[in-house]
Design an enzyme around this catalytic site. Structure first.
Site, short mmCIF file in Angstrom:
data_model
loop_
_atom_site.label_atom_id
_atom_site.label_comp_id
_atom_site.label_asym_id
_atom_site.label_seq_id
_atom_site.Cartn_x
_atom_site.Cartn_y
_atom_site.Cartn_z
N ASP A 58 -1.04 -3.39 -2.05
CA ASP A 58 -1.85 -4.60 -2.01
C ASP A 58 -1.29 -5.69 -2.93
OD1 ASP A 58 -3.98 -4.36 -0.14
OD2 ASP A 58 -4.77 -2.73 -1.36
N CYS B 211 0.55 3.78 -8.00
CA CYS B 211 0.28 4.66 -6.86
C CYS B 211 0.60 3.97 -5.55
CB CYS B 211 -1.17 5.15 -6.89
SG CYS B 211 -2.37 3.81 -6.89
N GLU C 35 -4.09 -4.42 -8.34
CA GLU C 35 -3.52 -4.72 -7.03
C GLU C 35 -3.80 -6.16 -6.62
OE1 GLU C 35 -5.03 -1.80 -4.26
OE2 GLU C 35 -7.01 -1.82 -5.14
N HIS D 138 1.24 5.30 15.01
CA HIS D 138 0.73 6.66 14.86
C HIS D 138 1.88 7.68 14.75
CE1 HIS D 138 -3.46 7.84 15.55
NE2 HIS D 138 -2.95 9.06 15.50
C1 PEP Z 1 -2.11 0.10 -3.01
O1 PEP Z 1 -2.69 -0.93 -2.65
O2 PEP Z 1 -0.94 0.12 -3.44
C2 PEP Z 1 -2.77 1.40 -2.89
C3 PEP Z 1 -2.24 2.49 -3.39
O3 PEP Z 1 -3.97 1.44 -2.24
P1 PEP Z 1 -4.13 1.46 -0.65
O4 PEP Z 1 -2.76 1.60 -0.05
O5 PEP Z 1 -5.02 2.59 -0.35
O6 PEP Z 1 -4.74 0.11 -0.41
MG MG Z 2 -4.80 -0.92 -2.28
#
Ligand code: PEP
Ligand code: MG
Length: 631
Positions: free
Chosen positions: A513, A560, A489, A247
């Site tokens: 992921d 992302c 992913e 956290h």
């Molecule tokens: C990812 O898996 O890279 C992603 C951006 O999604 P999250 O981190 O929300 O799983």
């Molecule tokens: Mg993800």
């Protein structure tokens, strides 16, 4: 090190260098803390002469004073209300009365803290405190405490302690990060109740009592403490416990406060008033540094500040490489409040809006209208820049307490994200309608998470088409065309990128992921964290092939996942031809600055070489050498 100083090597959880006075949160006895500071003062006066930051640090001892009042026990109502710590005549009735008083007092404190947090930190942080407030009136939480007092003859303190442990253990056993956080919330509430029972002020005195800049030193920060961190006063944070995903670590990063966590036993020797140097990038905490070390770090801090200011000042410049290649920069957000920060971040739009936080901060599924209002607000705040809204990605480490999703042995491989959306089509349809309606207020794109095969994509896309059709027939305003894409992913989607690219408008690579599924390394498991690495050549090959496939079909690819926000990865991503880079808001200035120093031709050569290297370590070395050469 001269002068009795020493260095603690731990985990750098949030970057940046700071010099200041220590302020121990776990020493709520204000008198003792102030005394310690004064006793230590003469020694430091000789040791740290000169230097503005050192001088400021030396003056920090005064900040402990306001604690005296807090430690003496403030009533939230003020005046002479009987406080819960006053021992009443014995018997269950008296214990229940003390308990009720402690509960009311704790509830009032949490409401006040939530109101403050809403002003300074935004609604999502305030929601953590309101969630804690909710426990106090939750029929599953408070009545069992009363029952222990009434039927088992326990004291109020015993009953709180045992009930809290019982509940926290149940949450902890649920085995996902969000639920573990709820356990921390329950313990936090328990501590507050116990403090109220003893007439104290819940340790907040520590944070609330801070009047001067200081470096917080604590065992760990509780959720209610973390949401109260005041960026203007808290120079840095050092904790005895915690890891990179604790956290404290996550919140410090999002607030931009340097942090070192997991410092362990050596931190016990630090007293309020001690001079500290915290290097959150290197994971160092230097205690009572000598003069030469202080001077060295003052110089480093000044250089770093200059660099950060220059980068921040240049954040609105377009993201362009040294040889003129322009890329789009997106911001990753999870809440409406973050959209405001994104609009001021230099991003070209939102590359990932994680809608699950809207669902996680509620106590039931948000309906179409509520979702529409949230999405519309984000779209409007971005003032015409595109917003990529991802449909609900729940499951894995993100649970919804009110849905009671099934317990699974492998939640990341189970009932998650689009799998839930296609199973509970009604939820997906509601969300897609809300997103489509928001598109009437600015450019919106839709993205489906965790697509493993073409069947899922086609089904999701068909559902969206049906909902758009329904809106059209009902004359509900929405954009004529809404670009629709998938998160890449899962390795199967990456390997079939050519087939997908014929049908989707865009890809967004989710490395968080993709790495865990490619390397079979649980992204939440600290024991295998050493194996989790997006510089693994196998991951790089997948990334390259996805970008190439999209370009072959005239589509674009974004990223992302966390890799996009790492400046060290920038030469590879530029070399692979990544079109859109979406990242945490804090990473935008440094990635833009790295990009400005890179030439796409030499990055392409480097990227071609990197995919043929043997190990992640070799890739890292190649990248470091590359940056070394262009400096
Ligand atoms: C990812 O898996 O890279 C992603 C951006 O999604 P999250 O981190 O929300 O799983
Ligand atoms: Mg993800």
């Amino acid at each position: 090190m001269a002068g009795g100083g020493f260095t603690i090597r731990a985990i750098g959880a949030s970057e940046g260098i700071r010099i200041g006075r220590a302020y121990r949160l776990d020493a709520p006895n204000a008198g003792a803390a102030a005394g310690d500071a004064e006793r230590a003062a003469p020694e430091r006066a000789g040791e740290a002469a000169g230097g503005g930051a050192a001088r400021a640090a030396r003056e920090g001892a005064r900040m402990a004073e306001p604690n005296a009042q807090a430690a003496a026990g403030r009533s939230s109502e003020g005046g002479a209300a009987p406080h819960a710590g006053a021992r009443a005549p014995s018997g269950a009735g008296a214990e229940l009365a003390r308990l009720a008083l402690a509960r009311d007092r704790s509830a009032a404190q949490l409401e006040e803290l939530a109101a403050r947090a809403k002003e300074t930190l935004g609604e999502d942080k305030a929601a953590i405190l309101l969630g804690q407030r909710g426990f106090l009136s939750d029929p599953a939480f408070y009545p069992p405490i009363e029952k222990r007092v009434r039927e088992e003859g326990q004291s109020a303190e015993e009953a709180v302690r045992e009930a809290v442990e019982h509940f926290a253990a149940r949450f902890e056993a649920m085995n996902n990060a969000y639920m573990r956080e709820r356990a921390a919330d329950i313990r936090d509430v328990g501590k507050r109740l116990l403090d109220a029972l003893s007439g104290g002020d819940s340790g907040e005195a520590g944070i609330a009592g801070l009047r001067e800049e200081a470096i917080l030193v604590a065992e760990d920060l509780s959720p209610s403490e973390t949401v109260q961190l005041d960026k203007r006063l808290v120079l840095a944070v050092v904790t005895r416990a915690g890891g990179r995903t604790s956290h404290t670590a996550i919140l410090s990063r999002s607030l931009g406060i340097p942090a070192v966590v997991g410092a362990g036993e050596p931190l016990d020797a630090v007293r309020t008033g001690d001079t500290l140097i915290v290097d959150g990038s290197a994971g160092l905490c230097i205690v009572r540094p000598d003069e030469a070390t202080l001077r060295e770090y003052e110089a480093r801090m000044a250089a770093e500040r200059e660099r950060l200011e220059a980068e921040r000042g240049a954040r609105f410049r377009p993201a362009v490489s040294a040889d003129g290649r322009r890329v789009e920069i997106g911001a990753n957000i999870g809440t409406v409040a973050e959209a405001e920060a994104a609009a001021d971040s230099g991003a070209d739009g939102i590359g990932l809006y994680r809608t699950e936080f809207l669902f996680m901060h509620a106590n039931r599924l948000p309906d179409e209208e509520e979702q529409y209002r949230a999405y519309r607000e984000v779209v409007e705040r971005m003032g015409g820049q595109p917003v990529i809204i991802r449909t609900l990605d729940i499951g894995g480490d993100k649970a919804l307490t009110y849905l009671d999703l099934p317990q699974e042995a492998n939640p990341f491989l189970g009932y998650r994200a689009i799998r839930i959306g296609l199973d509970r089509e009604d939820w997906l349809r509601t969300q897609l309608r809300a997103i489509a309606r928001a598109s009437a207020h600015g450019p919106v794109k839709v993205m489906f998470p965790m697509i493993s095969g073409l069947g899922e994509w086609r089904r999701a896309k068909a559902i969206f088409a049906e909902e758009l059709d329904g809106l059209r027939r009902a004359n509900v305003p929405h954009a004529e065309r809404i670009e629709t894409g998938i998160m890449v992913e899962i390795p199967s989607a990456a390997l079939q990128a050519d087939a997908f690219a014929r049908e989707v408008d865009f890809f967004s690579i989710g490395t968080n992921d993709l790495v865990q599924y490619t390397l079979a390394v649980d992204r939440m498991n600290e024991r295998v964290a050493g194996l989790y690495d997006y510089f693994h050549p196998a991951v790089l090959r997948l990334i390259r092939s996805v970008i190439e496939a999209s370009h072959r079909h005239g589509r674009w690819t974004g990223m992302c996942g966390g890799m996009a926000g790492d400046p060290l990865a920038a030469p590879l991503l530029l070399g692979f031809g990544l079109d859109e880079w979406s990242m945490d808001i804090g990473s935008i200035p440094k990635v833009k600055s790295a990009l400005a120093r890179l030439s796409s031709a030499s990055c392409q050569e480097l990227a071609d070489r990197a995919v043929d290297l043997d190990t992640p370590e070799a890739v890292r070395e190649a990248l470091q050498a590359f940056f070394g050469e262009i400096r």
